[in-house]
Write a protein that holds these residues in place. Sequence first.
Motif, mmCIF file in Angstrom:
data_model
loop_
_atom_site.group_PDB
_atom_site.id
_atom_site.type_symbol
_atom_site.label_atom_id
_atom_site.label_comp_id
_atom_site.label_asym_id
_atom_site.label_seq_id
_atom_site.Cartn_x
_atom_site.Cartn_y
_atom_site.Cartn_z
ATOM 1 N N ALA A 151 0.828 -1.205 0.000
ATOM 2 C CA ALA A 151 0.000 0.000 0.000
ATOM 3 C C ALA A 151 0.864 1.256 0.000
ATOM 4 N N LEU A 152 1.954 1.240 0.751
ATOM 5 C CA LEU A 152 2.879 2.382 0.744
ATOM 6 C C LEU A 152 3.482 2.566 -0.647
ATOM 7 N N GLN A 153 3.902 1.479 -1.264
ATOM 8 C CA GLN A 153 4.447 1.557 -2.614
ATOM 9 C C GLN A 153 3.411 2.136 -3.578
ATOM 10 N N GLY A 154 2.170 1.670 -3.456
ATOM 11 C CA GLY A 154 1.119 2.160 -4.341
ATOM 12 C C GLY A 154 0.912 3.655 -4.207
ATOM 13 N N GLU A 155 0.963 4.177 -2.975
ATOM 14 C CA GLU A 155 0.757 5.614 -2.785
ATOM 15 C C GLU A 155 1.945 6.423 -3.297
ATOM 16 N N ILE A 156 3.149 5.875 -3.180
ATOM 17 C CA ILE A 156 4.315 6.555 -3.773
ATOM 18 C C ILE A 156 4.114 6.697 -5.277
ATOM 19 N N ASP A 158 1.326 6.374 -7.075
ATOM 20 C CA ASP A 158 0.153 7.186 -7.420
ATOM 21 C C ASP A 158 0.466 8.681 -7.349
ATOM 22 N N ALA A 159 1.400 9.040 -6.462
ATOM 23 C CA ALA A 159 1.766 10.449 -6.308
ATOM 24 C C ALA A 159 2.906 10.852 -7.239
ATOM 25 N N GLY A 160 3.295 9.974 -8.147
ATOM 26 C CA GLY A 160 4.311 10.317 -9.140
ATOM 27 C C GLY A 160 5.704 9.847 -8.818
ATOM 28 N N GLY A 161 5.887 9.157 -7.669
ATOM 29 C CA GLY A 161 7.194 8.649 -7.312
ATOM 30 C C GLY A 161 7.474 7.310 -7.976
ATOM 31 N N ALA A 162 8.675 6.784 -7.759
ATOM 32 C CA ALA A 162 9.066 5.536 -8.405
ATOM 33 C C ALA A 162 9.965 4.720 -7.482
ATOM 34 N N ILE A 163 9.902 3.389 -7.638
ATOM 35 C CA ILE A 163 10.814 2.480 -6.960
ATOM 36 C C ILE A 163 11.791 1.965 -8.012
ATOM 37 N N ALA A 164 13.087 2.150 -7.775
ATOM 38 C CA ALA A 164 14.113 1.676 -8.702
ATOM 39 C C ALA A 164 14.736 0.413 -8.112
ATOM 40 N N PHE A 165 14.310 -0.742 -8.603
ATOM 41 C CA PHE A 165 14.824 -2.008 -8.103
ATOM 42 C C PHE A 165 16.185 -2.330 -8.723
ATOM 43 N N LEU A 166 16.929 -3.216 -8.059
ATOM 44 C CA LEU A 166 18.255 -3.629 -8.520
ATOM 45 C C LEU A 166 19.148 -2.420 -8.790
ATOM 46 N N THR A 167 19.039 -1.449 -7.896
ATOM 47 C CA THR A 167 19.758 -0.184 -8.061
ATOM 48 C C THR A 167 20.532 0.134 -6.777
ATOM 49 N N PRO A 168 21.653 -0.521 -6.569
ATOM 50 C CA PRO A 168 22.438 -0.247 -5.367
ATOM 51 C C PRO A 168 23.116 1.122 -5.434
#
Length: 372
Positions: A151-156, A158-168
């Motif tokens: 749910a936290l990821q979804g709100e990020i 939805d608000a225009g943010g992004a999760i960058a996976f495999l990105t150390p």
Amino acid sequence: MLVLVIGAGVIGLATGRALALRGHEVIVAEASDAIGSGVSSRNSEVIHAGMYYPSGSLRARHCVTGRKRIYAFCESHGIPHRRCGKLIVATSDEEAAKIAAIHDQGRANGVESLEWLDRSQAVTLEPQLNCTAAFLSAETGILDSHAFMLALQGEIEDAGGAIAFLTPVEALGRSRQGWLVRFGGASPGEMLFDAVVNAAGLGAPAIARATDAYPAERVPKLVLSKGNYFGYSGRPPFSRLIYPAPVDGGLGIHLTLDMSGRVRFGPDVQWIDQLDYTVDPERARQFYTAIRRYWPGLPDGSLFPDYCGIRPKLTGPGMPAADFVIEGEAEHGLDRLIMLFGIESPGLTSSLSIAEEIADRLEDRPAAALEW
């Protein structure tokens, strides 16, 4: 403001959400390929009430406020949770004195609905319980932590943010324009950010050491404390969580329930020197001994190795538990940089409250008043 949050555990996700909802551009950089793959997915999934921590500490303040916020969030977002309550129990006079001090600390911290019980009252609530005294924390509960993080990821997003996976994140460098961040992984590169939040959990000290001009003396030594869990093959013997008196380094081998009703015991405390997520079946012997102090009816052969977590502790064996460390410019002298160290239990419960403090500090606003 373009903000990089390092780490997609529950603290990083909550922080990313808080900043995104305030209108900031947010990228959450995660070294693995999924959210909550470290400390955040290897715990008891308990919503703590806030009675274990010294008054005025960050752990006490954020746990009490965060607990209220996480219940409200779960209710408004349909996150599976249950305010099941827990009993903190004593099986000796020495333990009774210890839990009495915890009870009093909870009242000092403003924790609601704490009720002291004698043996007969406790056994009336939980007939299979063995104790000399106990107290009930009605505000303690459980939740589906992964659903919460989703749910936290979804709100990020939805608000225009992004999760960058495999990105150390490999290094943070200062420039006149902000923070120049060097990334590794399959697509290495650099990117400029206005602000950075280091919520990397077990990896936070390494990120601090790779940060340009960050004072070396402020990087804490990370102490690894492994907590093993064993599952139980029978039907739940209790309707509430059962916690013994705390032990050095932890809250004791307690009984927890998940949202499906499954019983787990743990965590214990195993001090280690390197990351290791295997559960030694031989540790079951210690579990049987500890559990039978408060549940003598535990059947032989009913425990099986389940999983383990590693706490990012700042203090070692025999030392008092350290408080959360949340450092900004006032502490380390570097603008628009927040460093988080030692965010262990009750980090999950505290996450929404910690996130608001971080957002306030990056916006140079007075911290919001925390509820007591």
